[in-house]
Design a protein around this motif. Sequence first.
Motif, mmCIF file in Angstrom:
data_model
loop_
_atom_site.group_PDB
_atom_site.id
_atom_site.type_symbol
_atom_site.label_atom_id
_atom_site.label_comp_id
_atom_site.label_asym_id
_atom_site.label_seq_id
_atom_site.Cartn_x
_atom_site.Cartn_y
_atom_site.Cartn_z
ATOM 1 N N VAL A 1 0.840 -1.205 0.000
ATOM 2 C CA VAL A 1 0.000 0.000 0.000
ATOM 3 C C VAL A 1 0.869 1.246 0.000
ATOM 4 N N ARG A 2 1.914 1.222 0.823
ATOM 5 C CA ARG A 2 2.819 2.380 0.883
ATOM 6 C C ARG A 2 3.522 2.585 -0.454
ATOM 7 N N GLN A 3 3.931 1.513 -1.090
ATOM 8 C CA GLN A 3 4.613 1.631 -2.374
ATOM 9 C C GLN A 3 3.674 2.187 -3.445
ATOM 10 N N LYS A 4 2.435 1.758 -3.431
ATOM 11 C CA LYS A 4 1.473 2.289 -4.397
ATOM 12 C C LYS A 4 1.229 3.780 -4.172
ATOM 13 N N MET A 5 1.167 4.186 -2.923
ATOM 14 C CA MET A 5 0.980 5.603 -2.634
ATOM 15 C C MET A 5 2.181 6.417 -3.099
ATOM 16 N N LEU A 6 3.378 5.903 -2.881
ATOM 17 C CA LEU A 6 4.575 6.617 -3.331
ATOM 18 C C LEU A 6 4.624 6.713 -4.847
ATOM 19 N N GLU A 7 4.247 5.650 -5.528
ATOM 20 C CA GLU A 7 4.227 5.688 -6.994
ATOM 21 C C GLU A 7 3.205 6.699 -7.502
ATOM 22 N N ALA A 8 2.048 6.761 -6.834
ATOM 23 C CA ALA A 8 1.037 7.737 -7.251
ATOM 24 C C ALA A 8 1.546 9.154 -7.034
ATOM 25 N N LEU A 9 2.231 9.398 -5.922
ATOM 26 C CA LEU A 9 2.791 10.730 -5.665
ATOM 27 C C LEU A 9 3.884 11.064 -6.682
ATOM 28 N N GLN A 10 4.702 10.089 -7.025
ATOM 29 C CA GLN A 10 5.773 10.330 -7.985
ATOM 30 C C GLN A 10 5.204 10.682 -9.356
ATOM 31 N N GLN A 11 4.177 9.996 -9.770
ATOM 32 C CA GLN A 11 3.555 10.312 -11.057
ATOM 33 C C GLN A 11 2.925 11.696 -11.041
ATOM 34 N N ALA A 12 2.269 12.053 -9.921
ATOM 35 C CA ALA A 12 1.666 13.376 -9.840
ATOM 36 C C ALA A 12 2.728 14.466 -9.812
ATOM 37 N N ALA A 13 3.853 14.221 -9.144
ATOM 38 C CA ALA A 13 4.906 15.232 -9.066
ATOM 39 C C ALA A 13 5.594 15.434 -10.409
ATOM 40 N N SER A 14 5.677 14.395 -11.223
ATOM 41 C CA SER A 14 6.339 14.507 -12.525
ATOM 42 C C SER A 14 5.551 15.348 -13.515
ATOM 43 N N ARG A 15 4.304 15.613 -13.220
ATOM 44 C CA ARG A 15 3.467 16.413 -14.135
ATOM 45 C C ARG A 15 3.628 17.909 -13.912
ATOM 46 N N SER A 16 4.351 18.303 -12.894
ATOM 47 C CA SER A 16 4.514 19.721 -12.600
ATOM 48 C C SER A 16 5.982 20.008 -12.338
ATOM 49 N N SER A 17 6.437 21.185 -12.806
ATOM 50 C CA SER A 17 7.818 21.621 -12.586
ATOM 51 C C SER A 17 7.916 22.759 -11.576
ATOM 52 N N ASP A 18 6.813 23.102 -10.950
ATOM 53 C CA ASP A 18 6.801 24.185 -9.964
ATOM 54 C C ASP A 18 7.566 23.729 -8.720
ATOM 55 N N PRO A 19 8.543 24.499 -8.245
ATOM 56 C CA PRO A 19 9.299 24.088 -7.047
ATOM 57 C C PRO A 19 8.428 23.938 -5.807
ATOM 58 N N GLN A 20 7.427 24.792 -5.667
ATOM 59 C CA GLN A 20 6.554 24.687 -4.494
ATOM 60 C C GLN A 20 5.734 23.390 -4.520
ATOM 61 N N VAL A 21 5.270 23.035 -5.711
ATOM 62 C CA VAL A 21 4.525 21.777 -5.840
ATOM 63 C C VAL A 21 5.429 20.598 -5.533
ATOM 64 N N GLN A 22 6.687 20.650 -6.031
ATOM 65 C CA GLN A 22 7.623 19.568 -5.757
ATOM 66 C C GLN A 22 7.908 19.450 -4.264
ATOM 67 N N ALA A 23 8.017 20.608 -3.591
ATOM 68 C CA ALA A 23 8.268 20.578 -2.147
ATOM 69 C C ALA A 23 7.081 19.983 -1.399
ATOM 70 N N ALA A 24 5.852 20.295 -1.870
ATOM 71 C CA ALA A 24 4.667 19.734 -1.220
ATOM 72 C C ALA A 24 4.614 18.218 -1.388
ATOM 73 N N PHE A 25 4.976 17.730 -2.590
ATOM 74 C CA PHE A 25 4.988 16.283 -2.810
ATOM 75 C C PHE A 25 6.073 15.605 -1.984
ATOM 76 N N ASP A 26 7.186 16.297 -1.791
ATOM 77 C CA ASP A 26 8.251 15.723 -0.970
ATOM 78 C C ASP A 26 7.795 15.577 0.481
ATOM 79 N N ARG A 27 7.022 16.549 0.972
ATOM 80 C CA ARG A 27 6.515 16.429 2.347
ATOM 81 C C ARG A 27 5.519 15.285 2.476
ATOM 82 N N LEU A 28 4.732 15.049 1.409
ATOM 83 C CA LEU A 28 3.762 13.953 1.461
ATOM 84 C C LEU A 28 4.435 12.593 1.431
#
Length: 228
Positions: free
Chosen positions: A159-186
């Motif tokens: 379950v944790r791995q699936k959540m991380l993969e979903a976050l990684q895919q969502a983060a790859s769709r945006s190049s905004d540094p603030q968005v990347q920082a938010a995904f890193d916190r998640l």
Amino acid sequence: MDHPCHKCGQIVEDGKAFCSQCGAPQIRVVMPESLAPAVAGNALSNDLPAFSLDPPSGPVTLRAESLSTGIAWPQALRACAAAALIAALVMAFGLMVPLLAVLGAGFLAVTLYHHRNPAWNVNARCGAQLGAVCGLLFFGISAILESLAVALFHTGGQVRQKMLEALQQAASRSSDPQVQAAFDRLKTPEGLAAMLILGLVVLFLVSIAAGSIAGALTGAVLGRRNRP
């Protein structure tokens, strides 16, 4: 003292009960006017049924047919639990997505209860109530099954791995540094726990809403079919 007969006018001696000319009785009883309405009322009361506003002295028995518009919750809970369990198992085995599973649970709950209680006056409002209860039970059973799967089959890492993969895919769709920082916190354990809690809250609300909608639609359809 002699007096005339009230019928033919012949003079009749006092004390005689009948007229010697026409045979009419001479003893007459004059009823006071104040008693006449009471006597007439009593005569009418013997012919007409009496009505009273006083409460009945004995117990009043209610027939089951008069209560057919309500929901017998002991039976309704059994129907909702059976429908929720079937839908949760179908979802757990991956045969259906959660939204379709809870919609099917609401439909099945109303159908099962109506099948067991043919005299029930099914309608959209009662169907929505059954569907909402079924959605709540569906959420509880799904949470229990998921907890058992994590404890017995150690699927927490998956379950944790699936959540991380979903976050990684969502983060790859945006190049905004603030968005990347938010995904890193998640991606931290605290962020993953917050996402898990948020997902449970969303599933809870969706289960109740979808079950209520499915139950209301099913109740409306069944109620329309039962109309004469």
